[in-house]
Scaffold this motif. Structure first.
Motif, PDB file in Angstrom:
ATOM      1  N   ASN A   1       0.825  -1.208   0.000  1.00 17.18           N
ATOM      2  CA  ASN A   1       0.000   0.000   0.000  1.00 17.18           C
ATOM      3  C   ASN A   1       0.861   1.261   0.000  1.00 17.18           C
ATOM      4  OD1 ASN A   1      -2.284  -1.607   0.087  1.00 17.18           O
ATOM      5  ND2 ASN A   1      -2.513  -1.456   2.308  1.00 17.18           N
ATOM      6  N   LEU A   2       1.925   1.251   0.785  1.00 10.73           N
ATOM      7  CA  LEU A   2       2.820   2.411   0.834  1.00 10.73           C
ATOM      8  C   LEU A   2       3.436   2.684  -0.528  1.00 10.73           C
ATOM      9  CD1 LEU A   2       4.507   1.677   4.265  1.00 10.73           C
ATOM     10  CD2 LEU A   2       3.240   3.769   3.697  1.00 10.73           C
ATOM     11  N   GLN A   3       3.798   1.632  -1.245  1.00  7.64           N
ATOM     12  CA  GLN A   3       4.370   1.826  -2.583  1.00  7.64           C
ATOM     13  C   GLN A   3       3.316   2.419  -3.516  1.00  7.64           C
ATOM     14  OE1 GLN A   3       3.803   0.350  -5.768  1.00  7.64           O
ATOM     15  NE2 GLN A   3       5.508   1.561  -6.610  1.00  7.64           N
ATOM     16  N   ARG A   4       2.108   1.917  -3.458  1.00  7.97           N
ATOM     17  CA  ARG A   4       1.054   2.425  -4.329  1.00  7.97           C
ATOM     18  C   ARG A   4       0.726   3.892  -4.025  1.00  7.97           C
ATOM     19  NH1 ARG A   4       1.985  -0.948  -8.166  1.00  7.97           N
ATOM     20  NH2 ARG A   4       0.894  -2.949  -8.110  1.00  7.97           N
ATOM     21  N   GLN A   5       1.000   4.304  -2.811  1.00  7.44           N
ATOM     22  CA  GLN A   5       0.718   5.677  -2.401  1.00  7.44           C
ATOM     23  C   GLN A   5       1.921   6.592  -2.572  1.00  7.44           C
ATOM     24  OE1 GLN A   5      -0.578   4.826   1.585  1.00  7.44           O
ATOM     25  NE2 GLN A   5      -2.423   3.791   0.875  1.00  7.44           N
ATOM     26  N   GLY A   6       2.962   6.091  -3.233  1.00  8.96           N
ATOM     27  CA  GLY A   6       4.107   6.920  -3.560  1.00  8.96           C
ATOM     28  C   GLY A   6       5.176   7.021  -2.492  1.00  8.96           C
ATOM     29  N   GLN A   7       5.082   6.177  -1.461  1.00  7.37           N
ATOM     30  CA  GLN A   7       6.052   6.245  -0.376  1.00  7.37           C
ATOM     31  C   GLN A   7       7.290   5.381  -0.627  1.00  7.37           C
ATOM     32  OE1 GLN A   7       5.983   8.261   2.208  1.00  7.37           O
ATOM     33  NE2 GLN A   7       4.001   9.143   1.651  1.00  7.37           N
ATOM     34  N   LEU A   8       7.210   4.463  -1.583  1.00  8.05           N
ATOM     35  CA  LEU A   8       8.341   3.595  -1.918  1.00  8.05           C
ATOM     36  C   LEU A   8       8.547   3.600  -3.422  1.00  8.05           C
ATOM     37  CD1 LEU A   8       7.594   0.396   0.239  1.00  8.05           C
ATOM     38  CD2 LEU A   8       9.026   2.340   0.839  1.00  8.05           C
ATOM     39  N   ALA A   9       9.800   3.448  -3.825  1.00  4.91           N
ATOM     40  CA  ALA A   9      10.083   3.361  -5.253  1.00  4.91           C
ATOM     41  C   ALA A   9       9.625   2.021  -5.820  1.00  4.91           C
ATOM     42  CB  ALA A   9      11.584   3.550  -5.492  1.00  4.91           C
TER      43      ALA A   9
ATOM     44  N   THR B   1       6.972  -7.926  -8.612  1.00  3.90           N
ATOM     45  CA  THR B   1       7.227  -6.687  -7.879  1.00  3.90           C
ATOM     46  C   THR B   1       6.039  -5.771  -8.140  1.00  3.90           C
ATOM     47  OG1 THR B   1       8.318  -5.415  -9.639  1.00  3.90           O
ATOM     48  CG2 THR B   1       9.717  -6.901  -8.342  1.00  3.90           C
ATOM     49  N   SER B   2       6.071  -4.615  -7.530  1.00  4.12           N
ATOM     50  CA  SER B   2       4.989  -3.651  -7.739  1.00  4.12           C
ATOM     51  C   SER B   2       4.965  -3.106  -9.159  1.00  4.12           C
ATOM     52  CB  SER B   2       5.111  -2.503  -6.733  1.00  4.12           C
ATOM     53  OG  SER B   2       6.414  -1.940  -6.762  1.00  4.12           O
ATOM     54  N   SER B   3       5.984  -3.415  -9.968  1.00  3.31           N
ATOM     55  CA  SER B   3       6.008  -2.980 -11.371  1.00  3.31           C
ATOM     56  C   SER B   3       5.395  -4.010 -12.312  1.00  3.31           C
ATOM     57  CB  SER B   3       7.456  -2.701 -11.800  1.00  3.31           C
ATOM     58  OG  SER B   3       8.020  -1.669 -11.033  1.00  3.31           O
ATOM     59  N   ASP B   4       4.940  -5.112 -11.757  1.00  5.22           N
ATOM     60  CA  ASP B   4       4.500  -6.256 -12.559  1.00  5.22           C
ATOM     61  C   ASP B   4       2.979  -6.378 -12.529  1.00  5.22           C
ATOM     62  OD1 ASP B   4       4.472  -8.841 -13.827  1.00  5.22           O
ATOM     63  OD2 ASP B   4       4.392  -9.764 -11.838  1.00  5.22           O
ATOM     64  N   ASP B   5       2.403  -6.906 -13.601  1.00  2.81           N
ATOM     65  CA  ASP B   5       0.970  -7.196 -13.664  1.00  2.81           C
ATOM     66  C   ASP B   5       0.796  -8.682 -13.986  1.00  2.81           C
ATOM     67  OD1 ASP B   5      -1.723  -7.424 -14.030  1.00  2.81           O
ATOM     68  OD2 ASP B   5      -1.850  -6.035 -15.726  1.00  2.81           O
ATOM     69  N   PRO B   6       0.617  -9.534 -12.958  1.00  2.20           N
ATOM     70  CA  PRO B   6       0.547 -10.982 -13.201  1.00  2.20           C
ATOM     71  C   PRO B   6      -0.692 -11.430 -13.957  1.00  2.20           C
ATOM     72  CG  PRO B   6       0.066 -10.494 -10.908  1.00  2.20           C
ATOM     73  CD  PRO B   6       0.523  -9.207 -11.527  1.00  2.20           C
ATOM     74  N   THR B   7      -1.711 -10.573 -14.057  1.00  2.00           N
ATOM     75  CA  THR B   7      -2.906 -10.975 -14.811  1.00  2.00           C
ATOM     76  C   THR B   7      -2.597 -11.131 -16.295  1.00  2.00           C
ATOM     77  OG1 THR B   7      -3.646  -8.694 -15.205  1.00  2.00           O
ATOM     78  CG2 THR B   7      -4.369  -9.761 -13.157  1.00  2.00           C
ATOM     79  N   LYS B   8      -1.453 -10.603 -16.745  1.00  2.00           N
ATOM     80  CA  LYS B   8      -1.080 -10.693 -18.152  1.00  2.00           C
ATOM     81  C   LYS B   8      -0.571 -12.082 -18.537  1.00  2.00           C
ATOM     82  CE  LYS B   8      -1.786  -6.261 -18.933  1.00  2.00           C
ATOM     83  NZ  LYS B   8      -2.894  -5.794 -19.790  1.00  2.00           N
ATOM     84  N   TYR B   9      -0.178 -12.884 -17.548  1.00  2.00           N
ATOM     85  CA  TYR B   9       0.474 -14.147 -17.913  1.00  2.00           C
ATOM     86  C   TYR B   9       0.005 -15.377 -17.129  1.00  2.00           C
ATOM     87  CZ  TYR B   9       3.485 -12.636 -13.991  1.00  2.00           C
ATOM     88  OH  TYR B   9       3.963 -12.194 -12.783  1.00  2.00           O
TER      89      TYR B   9
END
Length: 379
Positions: A59-67, A276-284
């Motif tokens: 959640n913190l990453q999605r809210q811009g608190q983590l890279a 990671t938070s950069s990934d979208d597993p629904t694609k594969y």
């Protein structure tokens, strides 16, 4: 790929939480039997707390608190069980998803937050006693296998293992994923570990996906057999069974400390979230596959076991409140983190002062000062 259900996977708990050891679990039974009810509850508590931390960090990453954030949801059984199998003198070499192991070894998990927020040049100092010989995260896939093997060689050369004293004999355990088994670094580590008979356990968390590449593409045989070609015995465990992960790792580490050389453990588990938070597993991957693994969740499995053993509702309420408080504290402390002095990036590049570093440091200082001269300021 061969049907992995035909292989002798070590299991103590069924997905429904019933105690039903597999035939292959027999040699590891003494390690399970030495666990107490307090240990059982501790395993559950650690899994729940670290998952709540993982959710909060996401959640913190999605809210811009983590890279960036690297989720561990679904792999708590493999991590908590194996971490509790280590002894205080052992050295642990993680990849970048071993949050539960770090917590159990004494790392303040805010240090992991600092790494993935970009506030530190490496993380924690693994030589400090409070960090439990837990080495820093490694983002270069598979390279930690070489680090661990080199450390294991050093332990052996120093005579710090196989002395007959289980309270001081050291061993090494290194964690990596199924994708890392395709890296040359891991194969090289297996070569040297076998050649020098290092006191070492290779722990593969087979979560079935190397980002978007399925394990069926990476390997035509179960991964626990990878070591056999190097002369290293392998064991496959149900990684969502915290007891199996504990018992097998405890025995393999005991064997390593007593001079029996390296071994490889494949923990059969699943990455419920994204790579990671950069990934979208629904694609594969499919919803059906995901749902089948959610049904084998290590925490719900352990909860069922504890309830069947008579654990009261008050225990579960207490654990979940502790997890919520832990996550809330992490959120507060994350938001309060301050940026490091930019000049710190030049401090430890070389062991001695270096003119290039001095030049670059001076350039950065002048560049930063130019904003103030222009009257704009910056943050």
């Amino acid at each position: 790929m061969a049907d992995e259900t035909l292989d002798p996977m070590v299991q103590f708990l069924t997905p429904e939480g019933h105690y039903a050891p597999s035939a292959s679990a027999e040699e590891f039974l003494p390690y399970f039997q030495r666990l107490t009810e307090a240990d059982h509850r501790k395993f559950y508590r650690d899994m729940v707390v670290i998952r709540r931390f993982d959710t909060e960090a996401t959640n913190l990453q999605r809210q811009g608190q983590l890279a960036l954030w690297v989720p561990s949801h679904g792999q708590e059984g493999a991590q908590v069980g194996s971490a509790h199998a280590t002894k205080k003198q052992d050295h642990i070499f993680p990849a970048y998803r071993e949050h539960a192991i770090g917590m159990i070894r004494g790392i303040d998990v805010l240090e992991i937050i600092r790494v993935l927020r970009g506030l530190t040049h490496g993380g924690w100092d693994p030589t400090l006693p409070e960090h439990g010989n837990f080495h820093i995260y490694t983002l270069v896939i598979g390279s930690q296998a070489l680090h661990a093997t080199g450390y294991g060689m050093g332990i052996k050369f120093d005579g710090a293992t196989n002395t007959g004293n289980p309270d001081t004999d050291q061993a090494v355990i290194v964690y990596f994923g199924d994708g890392a088994t395709s890296q040359g670094d891991v194969s090289e580590a297996l070569v040297f570990a076998a050649s020098y008979q290092t006191p070492q356990v290779f722990f593969v968390q087979n979560n079935h996906w190397a980002i978007s590449v399925p394990v069926s593409t990476q390997a035509r045989v179960p991964l626990y057999k990878r070591g056999e070609g190097f002369g290293i015995p392998g064991v496959q465990v149900d990684g969502n069974d915290v007891f199996a992960s504990y018992a097998v790792t405890a025995k393999q580490l005991d064997d390593a400390r007593s001079g029996k050389g390296p071994s490889l453990i494949e923990a059969h588990t699943y990455r419920i979230g994204a790579h990671t938070s950069s990934d979208d597993p629904t694609k594969y991957r499919t919803d059906a596959e995901l749902d089948s693994w959610i049904a084998r969740d290590p925490i719900t499995r352990m909860e069922a076991f504890l309830r069947n053993a008579g654990a009261p509702q008050s225990f579960f309420d207490e654990v979940h409140q502790e997890a919520a408080d832990f996550a809330s504290d992490i959120r507060r402390r994350t938001i309060e983190l301050e940026n490091p002095d930019p000049s710190s990036m030049f401090n430890h590049v070389y062991s001695e002062p270096h003119p290039v570093m001095e030049e670059q440091s001076a350039w950065l200082a002048n560049y930063e000062a130019s904003f103030d001269e222009q009257g704009g300021g910056h943050s």
